[in-house]
Design an enzyme around this catalytic site. Structure first.
Site, mmCIF file in Angstrom:
data_model
loop_
_atom_site.group_PDB
_atom_site.id
_atom_site.type_symbol
_atom_site.label_atom_id
_atom_site.label_comp_id
_atom_site.label_asym_id
_atom_site.label_seq_id
_atom_site.Cartn_x
_atom_site.Cartn_y
_atom_site.Cartn_z
ATOM 1 N N GLY A 256 0.841 -1.197 0.000
ATOM 2 C CA GLY A 256 0.000 0.000 0.000
ATOM 3 C C GLY A 256 0.873 1.242 0.000
ATOM 4 N N THR B 217 5.054 2.036 6.173
ATOM 5 C CA THR B 217 3.653 1.629 6.338
ATOM 6 C C THR B 217 2.947 2.560 7.307
ATOM 7 O OG1 THR B 217 2.078 0.005 7.197
ATOM 8 C CG2 THR B 217 4.301 -0.213 8.000
ATOM 9 N N ILE B 218 1.722 2.918 6.958
ATOM 10 C CA ILE B 218 0.940 3.739 7.892
ATOM 11 C C ILE B 218 0.624 2.928 9.141
ATOM 12 C CG2 ILE B 218 -0.098 5.193 6.103
ATOM 13 C CD1 ILE B 218 -2.742 3.566 6.597
ATOM 14 N N ASP B 219 0.696 1.584 9.042
ATOM 15 C CA ASP B 219 0.274 0.725 10.154
ATOM 16 C C ASP B 219 1.285 0.700 11.308
ATOM 17 O OD1 ASP B 219 -1.803 0.076 8.452
ATOM 18 O OD2 ASP B 219 -0.859 -1.760 7.738
ATOM 19 N N ARG C 127 -24.614 12.566 20.186
ATOM 20 C CA ARG C 127 -24.471 11.244 19.560
ATOM 21 C C ARG C 127 -23.190 10.540 19.984
ATOM 22 N NH1 ARG C 127 -26.041 13.273 13.487
ATOM 23 N NH2 ARG C 127 -28.233 12.716 13.576
ATOM 24 N N MET D 1 -7.609 2.528 9.863
ATOM 25 C CA MET D 1 -6.839 1.390 9.335
ATOM 26 C C MET D 1 -5.831 0.900 10.376
ATOM 27 S SD MET D 1 -6.114 2.273 5.355
ATOM 28 C CE MET D 1 -7.329 1.925 4.089
ATOM 29 N N GLY D 2 -4.955 0.007 9.953
ATOM 30 C CA GLY D 2 -3.924 -0.497 10.860
ATOM 31 C C GLY D 2 -3.719 -1.995 10.745
ATOM 32 N N GLU E 58 -9.669 -1.282 12.215
ATOM 33 C CA GLU E 58 -10.333 -2.175 11.250
ATOM 34 C C GLU E 58 -10.139 -3.657 11.583
ATOM 35 O OE1 GLU E 58 -8.561 -1.632 7.375
ATOM 36 O OE2 GLU E 58 -6.551 -2.070 8.108
ATOM 37 N N ARG F 150 -4.143 7.471 3.878
ATOM 38 C CA ARG F 150 -2.903 7.182 3.146
ATOM 39 C C ARG F 150 -2.562 8.243 2.109
ATOM 40 N NH1 ARG F 150 -3.627 1.156 1.624
ATOM 41 N NH2 ARG F 150 -3.280 1.926 -0.475
HETATM 42 O O1 F6P Z 1 -1.066 -1.664 5.069
HETATM 43 C C1 F6P Z 1 -1.633 -0.434 4.801
HETATM 44 C C2 F6P Z 1 -3.124 -0.538 4.658
HETATM 45 O O2 F6P Z 1 -3.631 0.765 4.437
HETATM 46 C C3 F6P Z 1 -3.845 -1.204 5.835
HETATM 47 O O3 F6P Z 1 -4.007 -0.352 6.924
HETATM 48 C C4 F6P Z 1 -5.128 -1.610 5.169
HETATM 49 O O4 F6P Z 1 -5.716 -2.735 5.817
HETATM 50 C C5 F6P Z 1 -4.706 -2.003 3.787
HETATM 51 O O5 F6P Z 1 -3.468 -1.344 3.549
HETATM 52 C C6 F6P Z 1 -5.683 -1.592 2.707
HETATM 53 O O6 F6P Z 1 -5.206 -2.081 1.504
HETATM 54 P P1 F6P Z 1 -5.758 -1.652 0.069
HETATM 55 O O7 F6P Z 1 -5.137 -0.342 -0.276
HETATM 56 O O8 F6P Z 1 -5.307 -2.749 -0.813
HETATM 57 O O9 F6P Z 1 -7.250 -1.529 0.173
#
Ligand code: F6P
Length: 343
Positions: A12, A127-129, A164, A171-172, A224, A276
């Protein structure tokens, strides 16, 4: 004599990839080496597609999100003739070394190619994760956390106006780094991550406690990858065996459960790929730049099978094998910081 260095970006995309590319090209050029870009991750090397990357090509790309090289989730080990293609084209292109910029999947392939075929490769942790081992932080993470934090701030005001509960899905993948960091920064009232098996009942208890002490709104950040009781799994897997976590819709399912169990009106926001996209934060630009310089150095020194890493404030190098052995999960200490503000 200068070297011929290849560079690819895989997996990604994330903010800061172009800063790495620029740093590798600038540093290599200053030492009389030439750099070629491999488009679309490992796929480009399987196909033997490369193009010259000079000072002109990297001019002005430092603040740009995405990657000028393109990326893919291609795994050469899952493509017929993929590994042979990579090895053949590496030789045909007369490359002396390869910089692979990626997360656990891309760097896992790099490690296997190094261990099994002595492919001269070095890694840069992207990686953003933030789930790569052997480095304190990956670049891209800080930008994703900044995006999520801004979203949480914005959701606070509308949540408060309408009394609310707002669920924010971030993500992650299988770790809760983005959720925990943006949740702490944004003042979330509950954070749900894969590493901590908090049940929905317990989460609802915290929300009730908060509302009983006079608060009419709440912010819940959910990663997620959080395992919600009774949820069915989406079946599609990519070439690295990962399911598409966004398809599980954990945020929507959680919002539904919270409303059903507490009676509080609840809405969900899924931040998705916004996390991202766009320009990297200054911190990510600097980290990516330092990683790029280190990777170029490692190639010049022919110190292969290594990855640039951040230890404290120092850029060091570590074995690719160490970085890819297991994913880095959120430690208890960080969870305790988040937890102090629940309810
Ligand atoms: O690994 C980076 C990431 O953005 C995760 O956080 C996410 O689960 C995945 O990639 C999403 O992938 P794609 O861009 O293929 O939908």
């Amino acid at each position: 004599m200068g070297l011929r260095v290849g560079i690819l970006t895989g997996g990604g995309d994330c903010p800061g990839l172009n800063a790495v590319i620029r740093a590798v090209v600038r540093w290599s050029a200053s030492r009389g080496s030439e750099v070629v870009g491999v488009p679309d991750g490992w796929q480009g090397l399987i196909d033997g597609r490369v193009s010259e990357l000079g000072l002109r090509e990297v001019s002005g790309i430092l603040p740009r999100g995405g990657t000028i090289l393109g990326t893919s989730r291609t795994n050469p080990y899952r493509v017929e003739g993929g590994v042979d293609g990579v090895l053949r084209n590496f030789a045909t292109q007369r490359l002396d070394g390869l910089v692979a910029v990626g997360g656990e999947d891309t760097l896992g392939v790099a490690q296997s190619l190094w261990a099994e075929h002595a492919l001269p490769v070095v890694g840069v942790p992207k990686t953003i994760d933030n789930d790569l081992s052997a480095t304190d932080y990956t670049f891209g993470f800080d930008t994703a956390v900044a995006v999520c934090t801004e979203a949480i701030d914005r959701l606070h005001t509308t949540a408060e106006s309408h009394n609310r509960v707002m669920v924010v899905e971030v993500m992650g993948r299988y770790t809760g780094w983005i959720a925990v960091m943006s949740g702490i920064a944004g003042g979330a009232d509950m954070i749900l991550i894969p590493e901590q098996p908090v049940s929905i009942d317990d989460a609802c208890k915290e929300l009730r406690r908060r509302h009983e002490r006079g608060k009419d709104f709440s912010i819940v950040v959910v990663s997620e990858g959080y395992e919600l009781e009774g949820m069915s799994e989406a079946l599609d897997v990519d070439q690295f065996g990962h399911i598409r976590l966004s398809e599980r819709g954990v945020g929507a399912a959680l919002a539904h459960e919270i409303e059903a169990r507490t009676g509080y009106e609840t809405r969900v926001t899924v931040l998705g790929h916004i996390q991202r996209g766009g320009s990297p934060t200054p911190r990510d630009r600097v980290l990516a730049t330092r990683y790029g310089l280190k990777a170029a150095d490692l190639v010049e020194e022919r110190n292969f099978g290594r990855m640039a890493a951040l230890h404290g404030d120092e850029i060091v190098d570590v074995p690719l094998a160490e970085a890819t052995a297991e994913i880095k999960t959120v430690p208890a200490g960080w969870w305790a910081v988040a937890q102090a503000f629940f309810g």
